[in-house]
Design a protein around this motif. Structure first.
Motif, PDB file in Angstrom:
ATOM      1  N   CYS A 105      33.906  -4.773  30.669  1.00  0.00           N
ATOM      2  CA  CYS A 105      34.706  -3.976  29.596  1.00  0.00           C
ATOM      3  C   CYS A 105      35.417  -5.014  28.749  1.00  0.00           C
ATOM      4  N   PHE A 106      35.249  -6.289  28.830  1.00  0.00           N
ATOM      5  CA  PHE A 106      35.901  -7.409  27.865  1.00  0.00           C
ATOM      6  C   PHE A 106      34.844  -7.848  26.992  1.00  0.00           C
ATOM      7  N   ASP A 107      33.814  -7.126  26.560  1.00  0.00           N
ATOM      8  CA  ASP A 107      32.770  -7.553  25.872  1.00  0.00           C
ATOM      9  C   ASP A 107      32.969  -7.642  24.252  1.00  0.00           C
ATOM     10  N   ASP A 108      34.338  -7.070  23.963  1.00  0.00           N
ATOM     11  CA  ASP A 108      34.547  -6.802  22.461  1.00  0.00           C
ATOM     12  C   ASP A 108      34.798  -8.033  21.613  1.00  0.00           C
ATOM     13  N   GLY A 109      34.938  -9.242  22.347  1.00  0.00           N
ATOM     14  CA  GLY A 109      35.343 -10.513  21.854  1.00  0.00           C
ATOM     15  C   GLY A 109      36.641 -10.654  21.699  1.00  0.00           C
ATOM     16  N   PRO A 110      36.772 -12.096  21.351  1.00  0.00           N
ATOM     17  CA  PRO A 110      38.324 -12.502  21.373  1.00  0.00           C
ATOM     18  C   PRO A 110      39.179 -11.910  20.478  1.00  0.00           C
ATOM     19  N   ILE A 111      40.427 -11.711  20.700  1.00  0.00           N
ATOM     20  CA  ILE A 111      41.427 -11.568  19.820  1.00  0.00           C
ATOM     21  C   ILE A 111      42.125 -12.851  18.933  1.00  0.00           C
TER      22      ILE A 111
END
Length: 124
Positions: A105-111
């Protein structure tokens, strides 16, 4: 449904909805797969069946990960944090963990954020 073991139940610090956070991690790589919520019944099921079970806040019911999708989580280890309000569930993930089809679920890339460094360390 049987209750949690009394010593464990006493250590849990539930939120106002009776839930604790569950951070789910791939047991062999350490990759964080997802975060979900557990009530006492979900934790009991997770500890006694070997299948990761959570509390759905939207449906107000227990859900066994992968029951409909086939993307099961086989429990390898469960740990309670020092505050008693979060469990770490180490699993063998079968297929993607995220409902979007991503492995995590944390594949969206870094903030974008300022990266801190401890005094005396150099940049890498």
């Amino acid at each position: 449904m049987p209750d949690l073991e009394p010593t464990l139940a006493a250590r849990l610090r539930r939120n106002d909805d009776g839930l604790i956070a569950a951070v789910v991690q791939q047991h062999d790589t350490g990759q964080v797969l997802m975060m979900a919520w557990m009530n006492d019944a979900a934790l009991h099921e997770t500890l006694t069946t070997g299948r990761a079970t959570y509390w759905s806040r939207s449906r107000q019911e227990l859900w066994v990960k992968g029951e409909t999708s086939g993307h099961r989580q086989w429990v390898r280890e469960v740990r309670l944090d020092c505050d008693g309000d979060t469990v770490l569930v180490k699993v063998e993930q079968e297929g993607p963990a995220c409902h979007t089809g991503s492995h995590t679920c944390f594949d969206d890339g870094p903030i974008e954020a300022v990266v801190g460094r401890a005094p005396g360390t150099t940049a890498r």
